[in-house]
Enzyme design. Structure first.
Site, mmCIF file in Angstrom:
data_model
loop_
_atom_site.group_PDB
_atom_site.id
_atom_site.type_symbol
_atom_site.label_atom_id
_atom_site.label_comp_id
_atom_site.label_asym_id
_atom_site.label_seq_id
_atom_site.Cartn_x
_atom_site.Cartn_y
_atom_site.Cartn_z
ATOM 1 N N GLU A 173 0.837 -1.213 0.000
ATOM 2 C CA GLU A 173 0.000 0.000 0.000
ATOM 3 C C GLU A 173 0.868 1.258 0.000
ATOM 4 O O GLU A 173 0.771 2.109 0.897
ATOM 5 C CB GLU A 173 -0.970 -0.024 1.181
ATOM 6 C CG GLU A 173 -1.975 -1.157 1.065
ATOM 7 C CD GLU A 173 -3.095 -1.132 2.096
ATOM 8 O OE1 GLU A 173 -2.936 -0.460 3.123
ATOM 9 O OE2 GLU A 173 -4.128 -1.793 1.864
ATOM 10 N N GLU A 362 -5.346 -8.489 -1.353
ATOM 11 C CA GLU A 362 -6.042 -8.349 -0.066
ATOM 12 C C GLU A 362 -7.497 -8.038 -0.343
ATOM 13 O O GLU A 362 -7.804 -7.156 -1.145
ATOM 14 C CB GLU A 362 -5.485 -7.201 0.782
ATOM 15 C CG GLU A 362 -4.148 -7.453 1.408
ATOM 16 C CD GLU A 362 -3.720 -6.346 2.367
ATOM 17 O OE1 GLU A 362 -4.588 -5.716 3.006
ATOM 18 O OE2 GLU A 362 -2.502 -6.111 2.457
HETATM 19 C C1 BG6 Z 1 -4.452 -3.213 4.671
HETATM 20 C C2 BG6 Z 1 -3.102 -3.652 5.141
HETATM 21 O O1 BG6 Z 1 -4.532 -1.835 4.780
HETATM 22 O O2 BG6 Z 1 -5.570 -3.583 5.361
HETATM 23 C C3 BG6 Z 1 -3.097 -4.806 6.123
HETATM 24 O O3 BG6 Z 1 -2.218 -3.932 4.081
HETATM 25 C C4 BG6 Z 1 -4.276 -4.643 7.053
HETATM 26 O O4 BG6 Z 1 -1.864 -4.848 6.777
HETATM 27 C C5 BG6 Z 1 -5.559 -4.676 6.254
HETATM 28 O O5 BG6 Z 1 -4.304 -5.582 8.083
HETATM 29 C C6 BG6 Z 1 -6.817 -4.593 7.066
HETATM 30 O O6 BG6 Z 1 -6.757 -3.520 7.954
HETATM 31 P P1 BG6 Z 1 -7.016 -3.740 9.506
HETATM 32 O O7 BG6 Z 1 -6.755 -2.451 10.136
HETATM 33 O O8 BG6 Z 1 -8.417 -4.208 9.629
HETATM 34 O O9 BG6 Z 1 -6.043 -4.795 9.923
#
Ligand code: BG6
Length: 467
Positions: A173, A362
């Protein structure tokens, strides 16, 4: 029915070193910027004092339990696992001349374990962390010297794992540095826009140098960038809203433009000029940037809206972006708006713009889970979220978009990035640990575990179209 997903589609899951490994001082590991954020990326930067502890120090103890976890991923049929290398395991302070052998050996063991099951690694070089030594001594990415330290690290791991890892990503990111500078580029909160963009520039140059090194060192290697796919819609069809939406989408597309096209896009000149931003870019930097990525990867959790009408501007800090809520969408327990169609739209936007293969690295739903009296965890909400997003991925593939794979976020419960919570669970596999760090760390299959296994086994044919 024949599947819309290609035969060699890389199904799997994604985690990050600092959110799963724990063992934060084991085998010579140095402190990373993440270790100084025990409350997550929105928490304060806290110096570590002996006797301190944070939830990430142990996380889910993947450092020691990875054989069991990889076996569970294999049981679901994973073709691919995305994780990151903790830079501080390899270069504990960041500026050493020689790497830490114990750290290198850990990832050898991990990749060998994955190979036993035919699971391909997809490896992020830097996921929301860098050696704290570099932040403290050199001012992080604000210092041009960090480019060289990163290049040494990248070349070291490419050489070491070139026969084991064929898919790489540079910075997780990369666009989030605009919102969380310490996490992204090792700069203190309150840094000026010029300082942040200068640090980002150094990181973009370093990313391009890693791409070059990967192409030189890793036979048949492919390397991508990683964007937070924060697609924004205009809240209304007022032309002013549309224009402002385009401007805000460019805030993050800018990173992809540089990494995929090899130079700064024209629109940044005006943005820099009007915002008094000065970035030093040498002829050598510009030459380095010409080495472009092989594919685009991104995260996608939600979409949001933009308005120029002050009355309607109710932007909330969700994830790391300030988005105005969309009145047509429901939200997760954490206020993230759920928009499967947005994923199809985003895939098309990125493919139209770059004409490079895309990898969704993701996507997932953070939710609280309940263990029933019989021990089961019936996470239908998660199944529905993932199903509906994957249906849209299939649609995008049908639209002609080239999609290499899909790694859902957090296939096993892990520590959340934003607030370092365990209760925000993404996994197909439950981990017995709470926000205070209590629990046995025992693993347990959720209902979604069997659902995802069937999706992979059927190459997406078991997905249910939305009503
Ligand atoms: C993304 C990141 O922003 O979102 C991850 O690359 C992160 O590291 C994921 O865990 C989800 O966000 P969160 O805050 O729910 O863990």
């Amino acid at each position: 029915m024949s599947s819309k997903f290609p035969d060699h589609f890389l199904w799997g899951g994604a985690v990050a070193a600092n959110q799963v490994e724990g063992a934060y001082q084991t085998d010579g590991k140095g402190l990373s910027t993440s270790d100084l954020q025990p409350q997550g990326i929105f928490g304060a930067v806290t110096p570590r004092v002996d006797g301190d502890s944070g939830i990430k120090d142990v996380a889910i103890d993947f450092y020691h339990r990875y054989p069991q976890d990889i076996a569970l991923f294999a049981e679901m049929g994973f073709k691919c696992l995305r994780t990151s290398i903790a830079w501080t395991r390899i270069f504990p302070q960041g500026d050493e001349e020689t790497p830490n052998e114990a750290g290198l050996a850990f990832y050898d063991r991990l990749f060998d374990e994955m190979a036993k099951y035919g699971i391909q690694p997809l490896i992020t070089l830097s996921h929301y962390e860098m050696p704290y030594g570099l932040a403290k001594k050199y001012g992080g990415w604000g210092n041009r010297k960090t480019i060289g330290f990163f290049e040494r690290y990248a070349r070291t791991v490419f050489e070491r794992y070139k026969h084991k890892v064929k898919h790489w990503l540079t910075f997780n990111e990369i666009n989030m540095s605009l919102h969380a500078p310490f996490t992204g580029v090792g700069l203190p909160e309150g840094s000026s826009k010029s300082e942040i963009y200068q640090a980002i520039h150094h990181q973009l140059v370093a990313s391009a140098k890693a791409v070059k090194a990967c192409h030189e060192i890793v036979p048949e290697g492919k390397i991508g960038n990683m964007l937070l796919g924060g697609i924004l819609y205009p809240l209304s069809c007022r032309p002013e809203d549309l224009l402002e939406t385009q401007r805000q989408n460019r805030d993050w597309l800018f990173f992809g433009d540089v990494q995929a096209r090899g130079s700064y896009p024209a629109y940044m000149k005006r943005y820099f000029r009007e915002n008094g931003i000065q970035v030093e870019s040498t002829a050598e930097d510009q030459q380095a940037l010409r080495e472009t990525i092989d594919f685009i990867s991104f995260s996608y959790y939600m979409s949001g809206c933009v308005t120029t009408d002050e009355q309607q501007n109710t932007a909330e800090r969700a994830n790391i972006l300030n988005m105005v809520p969309n009145p047509h969408l429901a939200s997760s327990e954490w206020g993230w708006q759920i928009d499967p169609i947005g994923l199809r739209y985003l895939l098309n936007v990125l493919y139209d713009r770059y004409q490079k293969p895309l990898f969704i690295v993701e996507n997932g739903l953070g939710a609280k889970d309940r263990i029933e009296a019989d021990g089961s965890i019936n996470d239908d909400y998660r199944i529905n979220y993932l199903n509906d997003h994957l249906v849209q991925v299939a649609e995008a593939i049908d639209d002609g978009v080239e999609v290499m794979g899909y790694t859902s976020w957090g296939p096993i419960d892990l520590v959340s990035a934003s607030k370092a919570e365990m209760s925000k669970r993404y996994g197909f596999i439950y981990v017995d640990r709470d926000d205070a760090g209590n629990g046995s760390l025992e693993r347990r299959r959720k209902k979604s575990f069997y659902w995802y296994r069937d999706v992979i086994q059927s190459n997406g044919n078991s997905l249910k179209d939305q009503g």
